[in-house]
Structures are given as C-alpha cells and as structure tokens.
Design an enzyme around this catalytic site. Structure first.
Site, PDB file in Angstrom:
ATOM      1  N   ARG A  95       0.850  -1.191   0.000  1.00 29.61           N
ATOM      2  CA  ARG A  95       0.000   0.000   0.000  1.00 29.61           C
ATOM      3  C   ARG A  95       0.889   1.246   0.000  1.00 29.61           C
ATOM      4  O   ARG A  95       1.885   1.292   0.729  1.00 29.61           O
ATOM      5  CB  ARG A  95      -0.889   0.009   1.245  1.00 29.61           C
ATOM      6  N   HIS A 103      -0.086   3.280   4.718  1.00 31.12           N
ATOM      7  CA  HIS A 103      -0.661   2.222   5.568  1.00 31.12           C
ATOM      8  C   HIS A 103      -0.180   0.834   5.139  1.00 31.12           C
ATOM      9  O   HIS A 103      -0.942  -0.137   5.180  1.00 31.12           O
ATOM     10  CB  HIS A 103      -2.196   2.264   5.537  1.00 31.12           C
ATOM     11  N   ASN A 123      -9.010   6.568  11.325  1.00 27.56           N
ATOM     12  CA  ASN A 123      -7.717   6.624  11.997  1.00 27.56           C
ATOM     13  C   ASN A 123      -7.924   6.685  13.504  1.00 27.56           C
ATOM     14  O   ASN A 123      -9.048   6.882  13.971  1.00 27.56           O
ATOM     15  CB  ASN A 123      -6.938   7.875  11.565  1.00 27.56           C
ATOM     16  N   PHE A 143      -2.874  15.434  -0.941  1.00 26.11           N
ATOM     17  CA  PHE A 143      -2.441  14.179  -0.324  1.00 26.11           C
ATOM     18  C   PHE A 143      -1.100  13.678  -0.880  1.00 26.11           C
ATOM     19  O   PHE A 143      -0.197  13.333  -0.112  1.00 26.11           O
ATOM     20  CB  PHE A 143      -3.536  13.116  -0.481  1.00 26.11           C
ATOM     21  N   HIS A 185     -12.394   0.925   0.830  1.00 24.51           N
ATOM     22  CA  HIS A 185     -12.755   2.011  -0.083  1.00 24.51           C
ATOM     23  C   HIS A 185     -13.835   2.853   0.591  1.00 24.51           C
ATOM     24  O   HIS A 185     -14.896   2.329   0.943  1.00 24.51           O
ATOM     25  CB  HIS A 185     -13.279   1.396  -1.389  1.00 24.51           C
ATOM     26  N   TYR A 200      -9.243   5.373  -3.424  1.00 25.13           N
ATOM     27  CA  TYR A 200      -9.164   4.012  -2.875  1.00 25.13           C
ATOM     28  C   TYR A 200      -9.425   2.949  -3.931  1.00 25.13           C
ATOM     29  O   TYR A 200      -8.739   1.933  -3.992  1.00 25.13           O
ATOM     30  CB  TYR A 200     -10.114   3.853  -1.675  1.00 25.13           C
TER      31      TYR A 200
END
Ligand code: HDD
Length: 703
Positions: free
Chosen positions: A74, A77, A150, A163, A341, A364
C-alpha cells in the site's frame, strides 16, 4: 487453534463463505495443475554435474511463481494487522438512518478490521511515532460498508489534492530513502511549516496518541463528517467514534524506540495473542449527530477534516459494539489483500462535500487496481460481500466467477431482464443535496482558521501530556537540518501556545518568538488520555526470579492477576526451572535475556534471600527495574526483593524497611516486608489499572 475456530458451530456468514476457499496441507505434493511430484530438491539436469534442463516444468513453475509472489505494498498504511469479528447495534437507529445493520439489534454483522501505521513500509516497526489506521469492513446484508478511519480524529490536510504532496513529504526522502517510518526529517517539517492547516493534526501526532500501547487500546474516528439518511430521505450529519473497552493508553517515547528493536511486531503480536487467548478486543461505536439545520452553528466548518466536533458541544451517543474474535488464517490472503474504499457505502450512509472525503472516494478504488492487479479484486475471498452480487461486470485479469448465459448488459430480454433494477426500498439512493456554485479553485474562508483547535487540544491535556508534546517537537525538529524549517514551525507553534513555542525554541536552538496571540483558554477535556478509565485486563507483568525465590509469593501474585485477566510472565536467568527457597523446582516462563522490560506493563521482584542476592548482582535484572521506572511502570517488591530495588540507580524512594509490617507506596513503587502480601497485591493491581505512574520523577534515571 485454527481447528477450534473452524469446528465452531457459530460461524457467521462471512466465515462460512471463507470456508469454501480454505485449503489445508494434506496428501502428496503436486504441481499447481495437480501432477504428482516426487522430488522438489533437485532440478532436472544433464548428468549429476550438468546444466539444468528447460524441460523441468516443475522447476520452472516453482521458480516462476516465487518470482511473482510480491505485490506492491500500500502506498500508505503498508504495515498493518487485522482480525475478524462482529458488530451489533444496541437500538434501531431508524430515526436517522435506514442502514439495515444499524436497525436490527439481534443481528451480528461480520467485520474485518485492519489496523496500520501510515508512513512505514510493510516490514517497518510497529511502534513508530505515527497515526494509526483503523479500517473496518462491515459485511452487511446490503453490501460491504467500509469505515476507513484513523486513531486521531483530524487529518493533516483539508483537500485531497494535497495528499500526494503530504505523503511525499513524510515518506523517506527520495534521494537516499532515509528515514524509514519516521516523521523526524526535513521534508515533512518543511511541508508542515508551509502548510499551517497541518498544525492541529501535528499537535495530535506529537502527542501520546501516536504511540499506542496496543491496537486494542486506541480510539478510532471516521474523521470526516458523514451523513445518515433515513427512509424518508432526511439527512443528519454524523461523526463516528470507536471507543476501546480497555481504555486509550500509550507507550512512552523512549520505550517505543527500544521496542522497535526488541520486538518490531509488538502491536501486531499483541492483537494476535489477545485473540488467540480468547481475550477479545472490544470497542463501542458512538456517533455525534448534528441536524442538517445546525450545519452552520459552529465556529468551524463541519466539512473541514482538520477540526473535531468537541464532545462537550455534541456528546457522543453509543450505538453498538464491535468484538474481534478471530485471527485470519493467512496474512497475505486476508490482511494484505483486503481492499478498503471510502465509497463502499450502504443505503442510509452517505457522504458530505468534505473535499478530503471526495478525493478519497476516487483514490481508494484506483489504488486497489494497481495493488491487486486488476478490476476483479472484489472477488478475492476477504473482499467478497456476503450480499448477492449481480453486476454485469465481466472478464478482466483473475476473473473467478463463471458467469453463465448470453447477457451481460442492461436492459435485456434474453435473460428474463435479469439483473433488473433494485426497488425503492433496497436501492442506494444518493442524498438529494442541493448544489449550486461556480467552478472555482478556492478553499472556503470557513476553512481558514488553523490554530484555534490546535490550542484547544493543547489546553485540554494533563501536564504530563503537554510535556510529552513539547519533548516530541524538540526531538523531531532537533533532527531537522534546515534552520529556517525549525524556525517556521516554531512560528506556527507561537500561534498555538506561546509558552510551548518558547519551550520548543529553547530546546532546538532557535530564537524564542515574541508572544503573537493570547491563548484563548478554552478546552475540550474529552480529548485528554488522562480521562480514560483503565483496567488490568490482559496486562503483562514480568516477575523476575532467580534461585532461592520464595515461590509462594509468585504463585499468589499470579493467581491474583489471573483473577483480573492479567498475565504474569516469570522470567528466570535461563529457561527451565529455578530452585525455590525450600529446595524444590519452580518453572520459569522465559529466560530474561530473550525479552526486555519494554515488553511488559509492570515489574515484580519477589522475596527469598538467595533470590535477592542473585538479582542484585544481575545487570539484566537491574536494567529491567531501571527501565520500568524510567517508563513510569508500576514496580512491586516483596521482602528481600525490596533490597534489589536499592541496587538499581533510582531516585531515593520510601521503600519498606526491615521490621515494617505494611505496604509502602512511593511514586508507584510498592513494597512490603512482612505478611501483608495481599495488601501489596491489591495496591499493585490498582496501580497497574491506571496504566502508568505519570507523576513520577524520572529525569535523573539513566535508562
Ligand atoms: Fe487513506 C489507505 C485512512 C486520507 C488515500 N487510508 C488508508 C488506510 C486507512 C486510511 C486506515 C488503510 C486501509 C487498509 O488497512 O487497507 N486516509 C485515512 C484517513 C484519512 C485518509 C482516516 C483522512 C481522513 N487517504 C486519504 C486521502 C487519500 C487517501 C486524502 C487520497 C486522496 N489511503 C489512500 C490510498 C490508500 C489509503 C492511497 C493506500 C492503500 C489503500 O488506500 O487501500 O488510496
């Protein structure tokens, strides 16, 4: 262990579905096409010392498959651990949402939860300073619902278009790929100083929240404001909170770094072991509900993911509970291949225009396509919904379904019109929000205040929590090479809290700033970890023993702890047994050298004259005690065991003296000489339940 799980008569729907895909090792070795193989150690060659022959299909298949075993980790994460369990709602929530799994209290909805760190690679250590992912897949009867949250209720940025910038800055620097799983480097802090919207999140990341003692002891947050929609199509804003039954607790910074070396799998192992022991982790799901009419009631924007909705303004209502009770059978097949997702929603749960959430709803799905190699990843066993799937999607790499018939289009008449459109009562209906505006690239003015809640968070914390934040900023910025970056961050901190900024500036060698603004003085006590209840359930206690130990003390302690669900590990100078003070043999659980003080919640030194003499001369045992003290852990010693504490380099403490008959407690160090063992055990358990002894003076302790 897995046999028991499989034989259980209580398999939920997801477990039953997975059963069809499980394979156990049995019978003769074959190729992947089922041809029997009688030699897998020697390749086919021309003569004993000759070249390997192309004809060796078994050799080629074995090597080829091996060469292709890895998939991309990933992008964030990458490091995680997961488990199955169930979620059960307390009361129907029909007033707010039509989601079926939130309306039937008799229903146990299967879930898979994956916890993770963010920045590190798949093989990085668990206990680094980082946010933790808390992603839950609910396998509901209306389809999969993913709550991808989170353990911190806010985020670094407000708009998802930032991001990639943020992640590029926090990941190892591109020229030398250093540092691994660390935020203490120039690029992250450069990003922070130029992007003040990060400040609230950075306060949380510099707090103890970023160092969870266990995945079982962290909160989870959906972060965004989502929307519940009821059967009448009416919306209510909702924020999701997971609250762990064991309380929210953290490690201390020095300890996390040592665990990173001693047991990089610390959090993963803790989750796995607790579930194997039957000590199932549990969370309560709570919601903060805001009527649509109150959207603009707050001094921040509900759509801004860098803001919390203070619990004092809108309390958290508990709505259900989640229990994790089954470890996966195969890490890769399940924990690695699970694909979350944010856009996996079910009727009754919808999005808002939070620009971070909107971006996630794109990212996602996109990431799974590369990570899992094509569009059929939803067919992987762990991802399959328990709800029926009829989607007219066809073909693609790794297609597992054998779709029969001639049609894969809508409308059709050749398959009797199937699949046909879902009815009003079952279909997902997008919330009919009125939207109108000009196409612009502009962050709303209501997103511009980056400091008020950073200050609110800081004001809400206990003194020890604040001290940890200051120390964390000093550590992190102390690693930053560029002076202007250090100064830039201090300038932002000065808008959060002047005293904090001065403290940090003094620690990192930059000029302390002049006061810029006054601290607004408001707080939200619910965010402090000091307010969370504790328990000794599933805590790990190290009992240090050597030849001559008074075994009765150990046995009594062990059963007292067991009564409360806590575990005692008896650590000896070697594996096997030690001699007791009455000459019999006493079994130890582990050799002290194979573990470390940082892997335990508390330390106990029992009595016995020879035991005390041996431990007093054992540097490892003294290091256990010293480190435990440094890390604020409860320490207990009985009778001659008290003398061992005197050999460790601790500050002067009021310890039980010979001739005393009673329990003495000083800074969480609990001692007795005489007969009051039970009093000692009770005080020890009460102290352990409070997790750590935060008011202890540890600065002078060399550990
Ligand atoms: Fe994300 C993974 C949580 C913002 C893009 N994210 C990922 C995971 C968690 C989160 C827990 C791991 C899921 C798993 O265990 O497989 N992410 C969050 C939270 C966010 C957030 C709570 C802010 C509120 N994420 C975020 C943004 C973007 C992404 C703004 C992109 C615009 N996140 C991803 C991703 C990942 C991911 C690249 C990497 C692996 C994956 O999705 O499956 O798509």
């Amino acid at each position: 262990m897995s046999e028991t799980r499989r034989d259980s008569a209580t398999k939920d729907e997801k477990d039953q579905q997975l059963e069809r895909h499980r394979v156990d090792a049995a019978g003769e070795l074959t190729t992947s096409t089922g041809t029997r193989v009688d030699d897998t150690d020697n390749s086919l060659s021309a003569g004993g010392r000759g070249p390997t022959l192309m004809e060796d299909f078994h050799f080629r298949e074995k090597l080829t498959h091996f060469d292709h075993e890895r998939i991309p980790e990933r992008v964030v994460h990458a490091r995680g651990a997961g488990a199955y369990g169930y979620f059960q709602v307390y009361e129907p929530l029909s007033r707010y949402t039509r989601a079926h799994f939130l309306n039937d209290p008799s229903l146990r909805t299967p879930v898979f939860v994956r916890f993770s760190t963010v920045a590190g690679s798949r093989g990085s250590a668990d206990t680094v300073r980082d946010v933790r992912g808390f992603a839950t897949k609910f396998y509901t009867q209306e389809g999969n619902y993913d709550l991808v949250g989170n353990n911190i209720p806010v985020f670094f940025i407000q708009d998802g278009i930032k991001f990639p910038d943020f992640v590029h800055s926090v990941k190892p620097e591109p020229h030398n790929e250093i540092p691994q799983a660390q935020s203490a480097h120039d690029t992250l802090w450069d990003f922070v100083q130029l992007q003040p919207e990060t400040m609230h999140m950075m306060m949380w990341v510099m707090s103890d929240r970023a160092l969870p003692r266990s995945y079982r002891m962290m909160q989870g947050f959906g972060v965004h404001t989502f929307r519940f929609v009821n059967a009448n199509g009416e919306g209510t804003f909702v924020k999701f909170h997971w609250t762990p039954k064991l309380g929210t607790h953290s490690l201390v910074w020095d300890e996390t770094q040592k665990i990173g070396g001693k047991d990089p799998d610390y959090n993963r192992r803790d989750l796995w072991d607790a579930i194997e022991r039957g000590q199932y982790p549990e969370w309560e799901l709570g919601v903060q509900l805001v009527p649509e009419s109150d959207e603009h009631r707050f001094d921040f924007d509900l759509l801004d993911p860098t803001k919390i909705l203070p619990e004092e303004q809108v309390p958290v209502t508990p709505i259900g509970r989640m229990v994790l009770n089954r470890n996966p059978d195969n890490f890769f097949a399940e924990t690695e291949q699970i694909a979350f997702h944010t856009a996996n929603v079910v009727p009754g749960i919808d999005f808002t225009n939070d620009p971070l959430l909107q971006a996630r709803n794109f990212s996602y799905l996109d990431t799974q396509l590369i990570r899992l190699g094509g569009p059929n990843f939803q067919q992987l066993p762990v991802n399959r919904p328990v709800a029926d799937v009829q989607d007219n999607q066809r073909d693609g790499y790794g297609q597992h379904y054998v779709h029969r018939g001639r049609t894969s289009y809508f409308k059709n008449s050749l398959a009797g019109g199937c699949p046909y459109l879902a009815g009003e009562d079952t279909a997902f209906k997008h919330y009919q929000e009125r939207v109108d505006g000009q196409k612009i690239r502009h962050r709303s003015d209501s997103f511009q205040d980056h400091y008020t809640q950073a200050t609110l968070f800081y004001n809400s914390l206990a003194n020890w929590e604040r001290a940890h934040i200051s120390a964390a900023f000093q550590f992190e910025l102390g690693k930053v090479e560029h002076r202007h970056v250090r100064e830039g961050v201090v300038a932002h901190l000065n808008h959060v809290d002047h005293d904090l900024a001065v403290d940090v500036a003094n620690g990192i060698g930059v000029d302390p700033p002049e006061r810029a603004v006054a601290n607004h003085g408001r707080s939200s006590p619910a965010v402090s970890q000091a307010t969370f209840p504790g328990t000794v359930y599933s805590r790990q206690v190290a009992v240090l023993v050597a030849d001559g130990v008074r075994a009765a003390e150990v046995t009594a302690l062990r059963s007292a702890l067991a009564e409360h669900g806590a575990l005692a590990d008896v650590l000896g100078p070697r594996d096997g047994t030690v001699r007791t003070d009455d000459g019999s043999n006493f079994e130890v659980d582990r050799a002290m050298s194979t573990v470390a003080s940082v892997l335990y919640d508390a330390i106990v030194v029992p009595g016995g004259a020879d035991n005390a003499t041996a431990l007093s001369g054992d540097g490892l045992a003294l290091n256990f005690i010293t480190e435990a003290f440094k890390h604020h852990k409860p320490i207990a010693a009985m009778n001659e065991g008290v003398d061992v504490l005197g050999r460790a380099p601790l500050p002067s403490l009021r310890l039980a003296n010979s001739g005393d008959d009673g329990v003495r407690t000083d800074q969480g160090v609990i001692t007795n000489r005489g007969s009051d063992d039970q009093g000692l055990r009770q005080t020890f358990i009460e102290t352990l339940a409070r997790h750590r002894v935060w008011d202890r003076e540890v600065a002078s302790v060399p550990a």
